[in-house]
Write a protein that holds these residues in place. Structure first.
Motif, PDB file in Angstrom:
ATOM      1  N   PRO A  31       0.811  -1.221   0.000  1.00 24.67           N
ATOM      2  CA  PRO A  31       0.000   0.000   0.000  1.00 24.67           C
ATOM      3  C   PRO A  31       0.844   1.271   0.000  1.00 24.67           C
ATOM      4  O   PRO A  31       0.477   2.261  -0.631  1.00 24.67           O
ATOM      5  CB  PRO A  31      -0.821  -0.127   1.292  1.00 24.67           C
ATOM      6  CG  PRO A  31      -0.904  -1.586   1.539  1.00 24.67           C
ATOM      7  CD  PRO A  31       0.436  -2.122   1.105  1.00 24.67           C
TER       8      PRO A  31
ATOM      9  N   ALA B 157      -1.878  -0.820  -3.197  1.00 26.12           N
ATOM     10  CA  ALA B 157      -2.612  -2.089  -3.188  1.00 26.12           C
ATOM     11  C   ALA B 157      -2.033  -2.945  -2.069  1.00 26.12           C
ATOM     12  O   ALA B 157      -0.834  -2.911  -1.819  1.00 26.12           O
ATOM     13  CB  ALA B 157      -2.486  -2.802  -4.525  1.00 26.12           C
ATOM     14  N   SER B 158      -2.882  -3.707  -1.408  1.00 23.67           N
ATOM     15  CA  SER B 158      -2.398  -4.525  -0.295  1.00 23.67           C
ATOM     16  C   SER B 158      -1.929  -5.892  -0.737  1.00 23.67           C
ATOM     17  O   SER B 158      -1.398  -6.662   0.061  1.00 23.67           O
ATOM     18  CB  SER B 158      -3.514  -4.684   0.751  1.00 23.67           C
ATOM     19  OG  SER B 158      -4.647  -5.317   0.182  1.00 23.67           O
TER      20      SER B 158
ATOM     21  N   THR C  30      -0.178  -7.540  -7.941  1.00 24.90           N
ATOM     22  CA  THR C  30      -1.008  -7.127  -9.079  1.00 24.90           C
ATOM     23  C   THR C  30      -1.043  -8.148 -10.208  1.00 24.90           C
ATOM     24  O   THR C  30      -1.793  -7.973 -11.185  1.00 24.90           O
ATOM     25  CB  THR C  30      -0.473  -5.797  -9.657  1.00 24.90           C
ATOM     26  OG1 THR C  30       0.902  -5.976 -10.029  1.00 24.90           O
ATOM     27  CG2 THR C  30      -0.577  -4.682  -8.626  1.00 24.90           C
TER      28      THR C  30
ATOM     29  N   THR D 298      -9.531  -9.742   3.231  1.00 23.76           N
ATOM     30  CA  THR D 298     -10.428  -8.995   2.348  1.00 23.76           C
ATOM     31  C   THR D 298     -11.799  -8.815   2.971  1.00 23.76           C
ATOM     32  O   THR D 298     -12.463  -7.806   2.726  1.00 23.76           O
ATOM     33  CB  THR D 298     -10.534  -9.707   0.990  1.00 23.76           C
ATOM     34  OG1 THR D 298      -9.225  -9.830   0.422  1.00 23.76           O
ATOM     35  CG2 THR D 298     -11.411  -8.938   0.020  1.00 23.76           C
TER      36      THR D 298
ATOM     37  N   THR E 294     -16.071  -4.617  -4.394  1.00 26.47           N
ATOM     38  CA  THR E 294     -15.224  -5.808  -4.468  1.00 26.47           C
ATOM     39  C   THR E 294     -16.017  -7.043  -4.863  1.00 26.47           C
ATOM     40  O   THR E 294     -15.543  -7.875  -5.647  1.00 26.47           O
ATOM     41  CB  THR E 294     -14.527  -6.044  -3.125  1.00 26.47           C
ATOM     42  OG1 THR E 294     -13.725  -4.902  -2.812  1.00 26.47           O
ATOM     43  CG2 THR E 294     -13.647  -7.282  -3.165  1.00 26.47           C
TER      44      THR E 294
ATOM     45  N   LEU F  73      -8.315  -4.027  -8.385  1.00 26.84           N
ATOM     46  CA  LEU F  73      -7.037  -3.492  -7.920  1.00 26.84           C
ATOM     47  C   LEU F  73      -6.647  -2.340  -8.848  1.00 26.84           C
ATOM     48  O   LEU F  73      -6.184  -2.580  -9.965  1.00 26.84           O
ATOM     49  CB  LEU F  73      -5.948  -4.556  -7.927  1.00 26.84           C
ATOM     50  CG  LEU F  73      -6.031  -5.672  -6.886  1.00 26.84           C
ATOM     51  CD1 LEU F  73      -4.906  -6.668  -7.086  1.00 26.84           C
ATOM     52  CD2 LEU F  73      -5.967  -5.101  -5.475  1.00 26.84           C
TER      53      LEU F  73
ATOM     54  N   ALA G 268      -4.118  -0.533  -9.030  1.00 27.04           N
ATOM     55  CA  ALA G 268      -2.715  -0.556  -9.468  1.00 27.04           C
ATOM     56  C   ALA G 268      -2.530  -1.381 -10.730  1.00 27.04           C
ATOM     57  O   ALA G 268      -1.585  -1.143 -11.496  1.00 27.04           O
ATOM     58  CB  ALA G 268      -1.827  -1.086  -8.345  1.00 27.04           C
ATOM     59  N   ARG G 269      -3.413  -2.363 -10.965  1.00 28.32           N
ATOM     60  CA  ARG G 269      -3.333  -3.126 -12.210  1.00 28.32           C
ATOM     61  C   ARG G 269      -3.580  -2.237 -13.426  1.00 28.32           C
ATOM     62  O   ARG G 269      -3.174  -2.554 -14.545  1.00 28.32           O
ATOM     63  CB  ARG G 269      -4.364  -4.260 -12.202  1.00 28.32           C
ATOM     64  CG  ARG G 269      -3.981  -5.457 -11.350  1.00 28.32           C
ATOM     65  CD  ARG G 269      -5.073  -6.507 -11.358  1.00 28.32           C
ATOM     66  NE  ARG G 269      -4.670  -7.684 -10.602  1.00 28.32           N
ATOM     67  CZ  ARG G 269      -5.513  -8.558 -10.084  1.00 28.32           C
ATOM     68  NH1 ARG G 269      -6.817  -8.391 -10.235  1.00 28.32           N
ATOM     69  NH2 ARG G 269      -5.069  -9.608  -9.418  1.00 28.32           N
TER      70      ARG G 269
ATOM     71  N   TRP H 290      -2.984   4.772  -8.788  1.00 27.31           N
ATOM     72  CA  TRP H 290      -2.242   4.575  -7.550  1.00 27.31           C
ATOM     73  C   TRP H 290      -3.004   5.200  -6.381  1.00 27.31           C
ATOM     74  O   TRP H 290      -3.098   6.430  -6.270  1.00 27.31           O
ATOM     75  CB  TRP H 290      -0.851   5.183  -7.676  1.00 27.31           C
ATOM     76  CG  TRP H 290      -0.221   4.888  -9.015  1.00 27.31           C
ATOM     77  CD1 TRP H 290      -0.068   5.742 -10.061  1.00 27.31           C
ATOM     78  CD2 TRP H 290       0.298   3.623  -9.463  1.00 27.31           C
ATOM     79  NE1 TRP H 290       0.523   5.109 -11.130  1.00 27.31           N
ATOM     80  CE2 TRP H 290       0.763   3.809 -10.799  1.00 27.31           C
ATOM     81  CE3 TRP H 290       0.430   2.361  -8.878  1.00 27.31           C
ATOM     82  CZ2 TRP H 290       1.345   2.778 -11.540  1.00 27.31           C
ATOM     83  CZ3 TRP H 290       1.005   1.337  -9.617  1.00 27.31           C
ATOM     84  CH2 TRP H 290       1.460   1.538 -10.916  1.00 27.31           C
TER      85      TRP H 290
END
Length: 798
Positions: A195, A200-201, A204, A447, A625, A643, A645-646, A650
């Motif tokens: 993160p 993201a936790s 990716t 999650t 989600t 996600l 970040a994929r 950001w």
């Protein structure tokens, strides 16, 4: 029992991962667990679209499955779960818990499936049957008599999303955020670092990245033991021409050679796939230095190209004959010859990142000699890896607990991201980060709310849905729970699966304090050490396993979990329950919740009768989600967790991906000036999964019949005046005086860097102090501990 300690031997294993050795191992455990036909039939459904998810590792379930979608360790996990053996009433009638304390964990679990709810009887020191409703009422009475802050509710990595959601809701309605879980002990460093770096936790990467990558950087993870099904993806990538560059302390067979048991050609001809094109053995604790060296080489080569002079790459202190510098010049020259103007992706760095200049300046300033000394790699090796990285358009980076279970675990993960950001290797096909999780749903539990950190749970939404005020204080992580047990501030421990006492550090102190707990409640399928040690009041509540048919009011139920690549999958049980007395995990959680909380707005009985209604509740709590959760439950290949970040979005405080410069290359270790210390890393054998020991054979490392071994470099053995095979004791070396010692280990000469050594988890857990963990994630540093090795008066034994 295969490989009993009386038959212990060590020999060189020359075969590949997979192949006939794997086929033989699967056959042996099916026969041993009395499942030659039923087990084989079940395995046909493992990880299949309408079947059950493996109860072992969390590797992804593909949309297009192989004929057999299981690995050697997955088959062992299934056989272990659906064994014909039973730890029933007659077993507990015959054995006191004091007697069972002396048994090895393998032997406890080998008794088979638990069949009846049990309560410890102080008069006889035995577990005796107790009716389910009585157990729930009594547990509820005990919990109501305690302050919520005194109660810890632990979760192992196997419980479904449905059960985990119910469990965290019960904990918070009870008033506690003490939700330690197995993630605290494995990938918590990822959950903290990612993160901060990319917002993201989790990693990716997705499965299609293996089809699109032209290079894989594989770091500190043993695929052959921890996630063997991934070998199919690695093999396919190699067959396409992708290079795999491995950074790992030990030479692991799964990262060297593989024979696919599902390939008739390879099985019949003995032909092998070479997995790693380059293999760099990093000294224990040297990961940041090694990756920083690769980054430094990339940055300096880029500097040289920008200056339009390859010779610019040579520093003032470099000698003309320095082979490392020659490699750097050759690297920069090869890029120039290919008409490359840059090594780094400056457009990506400018648009998507912050912190690059500070990182680059620090990399340029780091002396190569320091990087070499700490990493155990030469400048030439780090430059060679950088050249491979630079010439690849899409690099997939894979890492495991060899990076996260460190004093600098968070910074290790930051460095992985730093390397990826230099060439924009996040958020494009074939270029992402894959953090390989261990247990089959440890990621998914987080999650849906299993976390001690209230900021990570949707507390306002839970309050709205269920009409209560959730606690807002920070709960205890696993390490903090251990501290609370030792100092007496924890009075009750409720465990949803797992073998807590075997998984934790500071084993002896926690076990001694464990007996002073007022209440211990264990929800489990098989017996382990955490059950035979107990509090003043103790319950052992047996549950259905994931592979068993779960029949409820609305019919057979399905459950769900999240894989390592953040895809959600459905799972259906396929075999008859081990006992008619078993309840499902959701039913047990609901029974305890109702007995403890009384009347609430939560429809516990409805949820138990139809798990689809639990999934509706999860979707209501996390609408983005879990959109259309029930509709997509059995979608081939699963459905992805969103996600950003994929997509190169950001979710960080800066709004960009962050280069984060480490504050040092190696942790500060207080060894009182001792020079003879080695740095220990704990390992898993290929006959275990986490704390579950299936047998005493580590085929890939040539060890059979024992687990009390220490793998050492030949030069270290000689320098200490030892010999291969001699018996030694291992002692913690980070304090002036210490009582932390394990005895009677056998020295095994092995291909491991000088100054490093390895031994099995959990046999060496007593060596690890509770305070020996990453400062931010509190993940125990199971992969780095200074120890002393001395001759033992004990013969090697288990």
């Amino acid at each position: 029992m295969s490989g009993s300690p009386s038959e212990s031997r060590v020999r060189t294993y020359t075969g590949p991962a997979g192949g006939w050795g794997s086929a033989k191992s699967v056959t042996e455990i099916l026969v041993r667990e009395q499942l030659p036909v039923r087990g084989a039939n079940l395995l046909r459904h493992q990880n299949k679209p309408e079947g059950y998810m493996c109860v072992s590792c969390a590797w992804a379930k593909p949309a297009k499955t192989h004929p057999l979608e299981f690995c050697e360790n997955g088959a062992k996990a299934t056989a272990w779960e659906v064994t014909s053996r039973r730890a029933d009433r007659s077993f507990f009638d015959a054995h006191t818990l004091t007697e069972l304390e002396s048994w090895r964990d393998h032997d406890l679990e080998e008794q088979g499936r638990l069949t009846h709810p049990m309560k410890w009887d102080a008069a006889t020191d035995k577990y005796v049957p107790v009716p389910w409703e009585q157990a729930f009422v009594e547990v509820g009475q005990e919990l109501r008599a305690l302050a919520p802050e005194q109660v810890d509710l632990y979760t192992s990595g196997r419980a479904s999303l449905e059960t985990s959601y119910m469990y965290q809701l019960f904990a918070r309605m009870y008033g506690s955020n003490n939700l330690p879980d197995s993630s605290n002990m494995c990938h918590e460093s990822s959950s903290v670092a990612l993160p901060e770096s990319i917002g993201a936790s989790v990693g990716t990467a997705i499965l299609s990245d293996f089809e699109n990558t032209d290079c894989i950087f594989y770091i500190a993870q043993n695929v052959g033991t921890s996630s063997p099904r991934m070998l199919h993806d690695l093999q396919d990538a190699v067959d396409r021409g992708a290079k795999i560059v491995t950074f790992n302390m030990l030479r692991e067979r799964g990262l060297e050679r593989f024979v696919n048991p599902q390939s008739p050609t390879q099985m019949l001809t003995g032909s092998e796939t070479t997995i790693s094109s380059d293999y760099y053995q990093v000294r224990n604790g040297g990961d940041i230095a090694a990756l920083f060296g690769v980054c430094k080489a990339l940055i300096e080569a880029d500097d040289a190209l920008k200056a339009s002079s390859v010779s610019q790459v040579a520093g003032e202190d470099d000698k003309p004959a320095d082979p490392g510098n020659a490699a750097m010049v050759a690297f920069a020259a090869s890029m120039a010859a290919a008409d490359k103007k840059h090594v780094l992706d400056h457009d990506f760095i400018k648009e998507h990142t912050t912190g690059f200049e500070e990182f680059a300046i620090t990399a340029r300033r780091h002396p190569w000699a320091e990087l070499e000394s700490i990493s155990g790699l030469t400048r030439g090796q780090m430059t060679e890896a950088a050249a491979t990285y630079a010439k690849s358009n899409a690099v997939l980076t894979i890492y495991g607990m060899g990076l996260t279970q460190h004093l600098m675990g968070v910074q290790n993960v930051h460095m992985v991201v730093n390397l990826a950001l230099l060439r924009g290797n996040i958020g494009k096909p074939g270029a992402n980060i894959c953090a390989v999780r261990g247990h089959s749903n440890v990621q998914g539990q987080r999650t849906v709310g299993i976390t001690e950190k209230p900021g990570l749970a949707p507390l306002d939404k839970l309050a709205e849905l269920y009409g209560f005020e959730p606690p807002r204080w920070t709960g205890r992580s696993t390490v903090e729970t251990c501290e609370a047990i030792i100092d007496g501030s924890s009075r009750a421990f409720v465990s949803l699966g797992g073998n807590f006492l075997k998984a934790i550090p500071e084993t002896e102190a926690v076990e001694a304090a464990w007996r002073k707990l007022r209440l211990t409640v264990q929800i489990a399928t098989k017996l382990n050490r955490s059950h035979v040690l107990h509090g003043e009041v103790a319950y052992l509540l047996p549950c259905l396993g994931r592979i068993e048919v779960d029949q409820q009011a609305s019919g057979p139920q399905s459950v769900s979990m999240e894989s390592s690549i953040a895809y959600f999958h459905g799972s259906r049980g396929k075999t008859k329950p081990a006992s008619p007395e078993l309840l499902s995990e959701p039913a047990i959680v609901a029974g305890i919740a109702k007995a403890t909380l009384g009347e609430t707005r939560v429809p516990w009985d409805q949820w138990v009768g139809d798990y689809g209604t639990v999934r509706d509740a999860i979707e209501a709590t996390y609408p983005e989600t879990f959109r259309d959760f029930n509709k997509r439950l059995f979608q081939p290949g699963g459905f992805p967790r969103p996600l950003p970040a994929r997509e190169r979005k950001w979710v960080t405080s800066s709004g960009k991906a962050n280069f984060i410069t480490p504050d040092r290359l190696f942790p500060h270790l207080s060894t009182s000036g001792r020079t003879e210390v080695l740095h220990l890393a704990t390992l898993r054998s290929n006959d275990q999964f986490n704390t579950t020991i299936y047998g005493y054979s580590d085929r890939f490392r040539g060890v059979d019949g024992t687990r009390k071994v220490v793998f050492m470099n030949r030069e270290d053995i000689a320098a200490m005046g030892l010999t291969n095979g001699v018996s030694v004791d291992l002692t913690t070396a980070i304090e002036e005086e210490t009582a932390r010692k394990v005895i009677g280990f056998r020295v095994v000469e092995y291909n491991i860097p000088k100054g490093s050594c390895g031994a099995y988890f959990p046999e060496t857990n007593p060596l690890f102090p509770l305070e020996h963990h990453d400062a931010k994630s509190k993940t125990p540093s199971y992969k780095l501990l200074p120890i002393l090795i001395t001759p033992s008066s004990e013969l090697p034994h288990d």
